[in-house]
Design a protein around this motif. Sequence first.
Motif, PDB file in Angstrom:
ATOM      1  N   GLU A   1      49.199  37.420  39.751  1.00 21.59           N
ATOM      2  CA  GLU A   1      48.537  38.330  39.128  1.00 21.59           C
ATOM      3  C   GLU A   1      49.344  39.703  39.039  1.00 21.59           C
ATOM      4  O   GLU A   1      49.544  40.352  38.155  1.00 21.59           O
ATOM      5  CB  GLU A   1      47.144  38.599  39.567  1.00 21.59           C
ATOM      6  CG  GLU A   1      46.139  39.484  38.938  1.00 21.59           C
ATOM      7  CD  GLU A   1      45.603  38.932  37.292  1.00 21.59           C
ATOM      8  OE1 GLU A   1      45.615  39.886  36.488  1.00 21.59           O
ATOM      9  OE2 GLU A   1      45.610  37.941  37.509  1.00 21.59           O
ATOM     10  N   GLU A   2      49.709  40.145  40.223  1.00 18.75           N
ATOM     11  CA  GLU A   2      50.584  41.447  40.471  1.00 18.75           C
ATOM     12  C   GLU A   2      51.891  41.418  39.559  1.00 18.75           C
ATOM     13  O   GLU A   2      52.044  42.363  38.930  1.00 18.75           O
ATOM     14  CB  GLU A   2      50.883  41.576  41.729  1.00 18.75           C
ATOM     15  CG  GLU A   2      49.550  42.092  42.597  1.00 18.75           C
ATOM     16  CD  GLU A   2      49.747  42.101  43.807  1.00 18.75           C
ATOM     17  OE1 GLU A   2      49.083  42.961  44.761  1.00 18.75           O
ATOM     18  OE2 GLU A   2      50.864  41.394  44.462  1.00 18.75           O
TER      19      GLU A   2
ATOM     20  N   ILE B   1      51.096  41.285  35.824  1.00 25.31           N
ATOM     21  CA  ILE B   1      50.574  42.658  35.333  1.00 25.31           C
ATOM     22  C   ILE B   1      52.166  43.623  35.154  1.00 25.31           C
ATOM     23  O   ILE B   1      52.142  44.460  33.914  1.00 25.31           O
ATOM     24  CB  ILE B   1      50.019  43.371  36.264  1.00 25.31           C
ATOM     25  CG1 ILE B   1      48.368  42.888  36.174  1.00 25.31           C
ATOM     26  CG2 ILE B   1      49.712  45.071  36.216  1.00 25.31           C
ATOM     27  CD1 ILE B   1      47.390  43.180  37.496  1.00 25.31           C
TER      28      ILE B   1
ATOM     29  N   ARG C   1      48.541  36.141  33.936  1.00 25.92           N
ATOM     30  CA  ARG C   1      48.811  35.366  35.090  1.00 25.92           C
ATOM     31  C   ARG C   1      49.168  33.943  34.645  1.00 25.92           C
ATOM     32  O   ARG C   1      49.945  33.371  35.312  1.00 25.92           O
ATOM     33  CB  ARG C   1      47.428  35.373  36.342  1.00 25.92           C
ATOM     34  CG  ARG C   1      47.735  34.813  37.516  1.00 25.92           C
ATOM     35  CD  ARG C   1      46.639  34.231  38.064  1.00 25.92           C
ATOM     36  NE  ARG C   1      45.635  33.565  37.605  1.00 25.92           N
ATOM     37  CZ  ARG C   1      45.910  31.982  37.352  1.00 25.92           C
ATOM     38  NH1 ARG C   1      47.089  31.625  37.891  1.00 25.92           N
ATOM     39  NH2 ARG C   1      44.951  31.449  36.819  1.00 25.92           N
TER      40      ARG C   1
ATOM     41  N   ASN D   1      53.743  42.695  31.957  1.00 25.52           N
ATOM     42  CA  ASN D   1      52.732  42.756  30.839  1.00 25.52           C
ATOM     43  C   ASN D   1      52.568  41.258  30.189  1.00 25.52           C
ATOM     44  O   ASN D   1      52.631  40.987  28.997  1.00 25.52           O
ATOM     45  CB  ASN D   1      53.524  43.653  29.889  1.00 25.52           C
ATOM     46  CG  ASN D   1      53.508  44.866  30.307  1.00 25.52           C
ATOM     47  OD1 ASN D   1      52.605  45.427  30.891  1.00 25.52           O
ATOM     48  ND2 ASN D   1      54.483  45.701  29.970  1.00 25.52           N
TER      49      ASN D   1
END
Length: 171
Positions: free
Chosen positions: A18-19, A22, A28, A25
């Motif tokens: 997920e990180e 992000i 996930r 852009n």
Amino acid sequence: MLNENIKNLRKAKGLSQEELAIKLNVVRQTVSKWEKGLSVPDSNLLISLADELDTSVSILLGETVQEPCVNELDLKSLSEKLERINLQFAKRSETRIRTIRYLLFALCAVIIVVFLAFAAMQSEYLNWDYNDPELAVAGTILHGVEFLFVRLAPFALIASIIGIIFTYKKR
């Protein structure tokens, strides 16, 4: 090869899917597909991915990256460091408790000494000539201090004694 390298480098950086998504852009699921080998990032994303993972594109594409492993020596040295830190915290805590205990003893001693001083004075200021303005002010201040002290000091003394008892209580 690419999917394993992405996964190993991401884990080495301590990032979740997920990180990383992000930061790039993307969603996930896209990172998950890359790591499972179901799809590959396009050339622009590959460059961004290499930058985010602090590596080069060539390493991402070909060179294998070993998954970080923790050996027993690292664990032993880490546990020794943690033990030293815990001992330091325990010593600091004990020092704080000892300091608080001594301050409470000192407060008790001060309260008792002031009580004895007031008893020795026997409120002598009450016999002063209050027609003299300076003596009237000094007598009024002394009477106010004694009045407040006699009413509040017993509570402070009891609280100090209870605090001393609690500092001796075993944990």
